[in-house]
Write a protein that holds these residues in place. Structure first.
Motif, PDB file in Angstrom:
ATOM      1  N   SER A   1       0.770  -1.316  -0.127  1.00 25.02           N
ATOM      2  CA  SER A   1       0.022   0.034  -0.052  1.00 25.02           C
ATOM      3  C   SER A   1       0.843   1.190   0.148  1.00 25.02           C
ATOM      4  CB  SER A   1      -1.093   0.237   1.213  1.00 25.02           C
ATOM      5  OG  SER A   1      -0.148   0.126   2.366  1.00 25.02           O
ATOM      6  N   SER A   2       2.107   1.053   0.282  1.00 21.71           N
ATOM      7  CA  SER A   2       2.981   2.339   0.434  1.00 21.71           C
ATOM      8  C   SER A   2       3.706   2.520  -0.785  1.00 21.71           C
ATOM      9  CB  SER A   2       4.178   2.281   1.374  1.00 21.71           C
ATOM     10  OG  SER A   2       4.988   1.123   1.019  1.00 21.71           O
ATOM     11  N   LEU A   3       3.407   1.803  -1.890  1.00 21.20           N
ATOM     12  CA  LEU A   3       4.008   1.988  -3.233  1.00 21.20           C
ATOM     13  C   LEU A   3       2.976   2.935  -3.719  1.00 21.20           C
ATOM     14  CD1 LEU A   3       5.344  -1.415  -4.217  1.00 21.20           C
ATOM     15  CD2 LEU A   3       6.414   0.151  -3.033  1.00 21.20           C
ATOM     16  N   SER A   4       3.753   3.919  -4.706  1.00 20.92           N
ATOM     17  CA  SER A   4       3.099   4.899  -5.447  1.00 20.92           C
ATOM     18  C   SER A   4       3.873   5.355  -6.627  1.00 20.92           C
ATOM     19  CB  SER A   4       2.349   6.007  -4.557  1.00 20.92           C
ATOM     20  OG  SER A   4       3.526   6.631  -3.942  1.00 20.92           O
ATOM     21  N   GLY A   5       3.610   6.398  -7.367  1.00 19.51           N
ATOM     22  CA  GLY A   5       4.425   7.163  -8.249  1.00 19.51           C
ATOM     23  C   GLY A   5       4.497   6.377  -9.522  1.00 19.51           C
ATOM     24  N   GLU A   6       5.760   6.490  -9.981  1.00 17.40           N
ATOM     25  CA  GLU A   6       6.195   5.712 -11.195  1.00 17.40           C
ATOM     26  C   GLU A   6       7.497   5.389 -11.417  1.00 17.40           C
ATOM     27  OE1 GLU A   6       7.155   9.323 -14.384  1.00 17.40           O
ATOM     28  OE2 GLU A   6       4.968   9.010 -13.894  1.00 17.40           O
ATOM     29  N   ILE A   7       7.867   4.405 -12.180  1.00 21.57           N
ATOM     30  CA  ILE A   7       9.452   4.106 -12.421  1.00 21.57           C
ATOM     31  C   ILE A   7       9.588   4.002 -13.913  1.00 21.57           C
ATOM     32  CG2 ILE A   7       9.604   2.678 -10.111  1.00 21.57           C
ATOM     33  CD1 ILE A   7       8.929   0.003 -11.767  1.00 21.57           C
ATOM     34  N   THR A   8      10.720   3.937 -14.135  1.00 22.12           N
ATOM     35  CA  THR A   8      11.210   3.823 -15.705  1.00 22.12           C
ATOM     36  C   THR A   8      12.055   2.404 -15.564  1.00 22.12           C
ATOM     37  OG1 THR A   8      11.167   6.349 -16.114  1.00 22.12           O
ATOM     38  CG2 THR A   8      12.378   4.685 -17.307  1.00 22.12           C
ATOM     39  N   VAL A   9      11.663   1.652 -16.660  1.00 21.44           N
ATOM     40  CA  VAL A   9      12.516   0.362 -16.992  1.00 21.44           C
ATOM     41  C   VAL A   9      13.256   0.273 -18.143  1.00 21.44           C
ATOM     42  CG1 VAL A   9      12.171  -2.253 -17.067  1.00 21.44           C
ATOM     43  CG2 VAL A   9      10.857  -0.797 -15.334  1.00 21.44           C
ATOM     44  N   TRP A  10      14.564   0.099 -18.164  1.00 20.54           N
ATOM     45  CA  TRP A  10      15.152  -0.055 -19.558  1.00 20.54           C
ATOM     46  C   TRP A  10      15.408  -1.573 -19.695  1.00 20.54           C
ATOM     47  CZ3 TRP A  10      19.538   4.217 -19.556  1.00 20.54           C
ATOM     48  CH2 TRP A  10      18.844   5.528 -19.814  1.00 20.54           C
ATOM     49  N   ALA A  11      15.186  -2.047 -20.913  1.00 24.88           N
ATOM     50  CA  ALA A  11      15.626  -3.232 -21.334  1.00 24.88           C
ATOM     51  C   ALA A  11      15.972  -3.206 -22.867  1.00 24.88           C
ATOM     52  CB  ALA A  11      14.531  -4.382 -21.132  1.00 24.88           C
TER      53      ALA A  11
END
Length: 435
Positions: free
Chosen positions: A53-63
């Motif tokens: 429940s504490s996770l929020s926002g965004e992340i960027t993933v590179w592959a």
């Protein structure tokens, strides 16, 4: 300071990177920093009971692109990122970057603090980044995570100095592919391929008597698929994580002696000293056995011209081979470490390993995901060999020492040095590199 090209880049980037790094390096999210705040005490307690429940926002993933099937890959990534977004409520910005100049691109982005929150790495990158404090340690996030399902050998490449900096998503296992027509022509049984050095050398003698080369050596290429497996099979090592140079120990020298004898006795092509490959000789039936992995299997099956069999990785004192491991890691200066770490765990769970490796045709690093090859006997066979596959030299200098070893090996094959002299010279050059 180690003398390698990687650190020349760090001279330019590290100062900026260190300023940008998360000061505590432990992966705590911003809403947990002020633990002394009376107003947030209750919220923090609830968050500790429900981490998701504490996770929020965004992340960027590179592959990187793993196949030539762009649409299939994109569909796979869409499924994986969507399932993560739905479970954790975090937006994933996925970007595919080219393989070329990947080190420079990653270092530049991280130094400027605009890099990814998760990116794909290979074994010779991870220790370089980890040794400079550029990767987030994942151990605090893995206490309740199922790690026993991972193939033990796959975890070798994600650990540096007893800390875990990534989770593996794919493996390979290199072993000898035999031309069974040649095997039958020399009077041997295709159902009982050699498993030891001694057995292979016996077959090599028969192959030469019938005008075949026993195997292909490409000492103009990487040591990972040529000399290193023999060193490991002999029970030797090249360089440890504690900076112990062991390439000239007694067991490692046995490998130098063995490959030197194969060359001197004419069991490998004459140009093996500098050759990059022997594909034409293999295709034309001049070679009994050739080292290969999943990509070679795919080529053989598509051509359907050679009746082949796959042998287990060879052994002398130990049964070992080479096989790269691909992993996902988190930079230490990510602004959303919790979400990034959860994505790495999500990406490498059994379900998503099935999706990823069904498309890419690599071998899953979770035993439970290997069932994707149950109806493909050859891939299933290769998958069973990853337990023997080592990913190379896990050390920040792993990439830079290889040319030294190659040069000394070539000098030995040219008759300029004995196996012990070549190993000693390689050890001296390695020691100078890391000190």
């Amino acid at each position: 300071m180690r003398k390698k090209a990687f650190l020349l880049m760090l001279v330019l980037f590290l100062g900026i990177f260190l300023v940008a790094c998360n000061s505590d390096g432990e992966g705590d999210s911003e809403d947990q920093d002020d633990t002394n705040s009376e107003d947030q005490e209750q919220d923090d307690e609830e968050a500790s009971n429900d981490e998701e429940s504490s996770l929020s926002g965004e992340i960027t993933v590179w592959a990187h692109p793993f196949t030539g099937e762009g649409d299939a890959e994109q569909e796979m990534w869409d499924e994986i990122t969507t399932s993560y977004e739905e479970e954790y409520g975090v937006t994933v910005n996925f970007e595919q970057i080219p393989w070329s100049n990947r080190d420079q691109k990653i270092l530049t982005a991280l130094a400027a603090n605009n890099g990814p929150d998760v990116f794909y790495a290979i074994p010779d990158q991870m220790p370089q980044y980890a040794d400079e404090g550029m990767l987030l340690e994942l151990d605090p996030y893995l206490e309740d995570h199922d790690m026993d399902d991972f193939v033990e050998s796959s975890l070798v490449s994600v650990q540096w100095q007893d800390k875990t900096y990534g989770l593996p998503i794919l493996q390979e296992a290199y072993t000898l592919f035999y031309n069974l027509d040649v095997v039958r022509d020399i009077g041997e049984d295709p159902d009982n391929l050699p498993e030891t050095w001694e057995e292979f050398e016996e077959w090599a003698v028969k192959a030469k008597e019938n005008d075949y080369y026993a195997t292909a050596f490409s000492f103009g290429g990487s040591m990972n698929g040529t000399l290193y497996p023999y060193i490991w099979q002999a029970g030797g090592e090249i360089l440890t994580q504690d900076d112990e140079v062991k390439i000239n120990d007694e067991k490692s020298v046995e490998a130098f002696e063995y490959v030197n004898k194969l060359y001197e006795d004419g069991h490998v092509p004459e140009d093996s000293i500098t050759a990059q490959e022997h594909n034409e000789m293999w295709d034309s039936g001049q070679i009994m056995a050739s080292m290969g992995s999943g990509i070679n299997l795919q080529i053989l099956q598509e051509k359907d011209e050679i009746d082949f069999g796959i042998a287990p990785p060879m052994k002398n004192e130990q049964q070992q081979t080479y096989g790269t491991t691909g992993m996902f890691v988190v930079p230490s200066n990510t602004e959303n470490p919790d979400a990034a770490a959860e994505f790495v765990k999500h990406m490498t769970n059994s379900e998503n390993q099935r999706k990823f490796n069904s498309v890419t045709k690599y071998i899953p690093t979770r035993e439970s995901a290997k069932d994707i090859f149950d109806d493909q006997p050859y891939l299933s066979q290769l998958a069973s060999y990853t337990q023997y596959a080592l990913p190379g030299v896990i050390h920040p200098a792993g990439r830079s020492i290889m040319p030294f070893i190659q040069a000394e090996l070539q000098a030995m094959l040219e008759g300029e040095k004995s196996p012990q002299e070549a190993a000693d010279a390689a050890a001296e050059r390695i020691a100078n590199e890391i000190n």
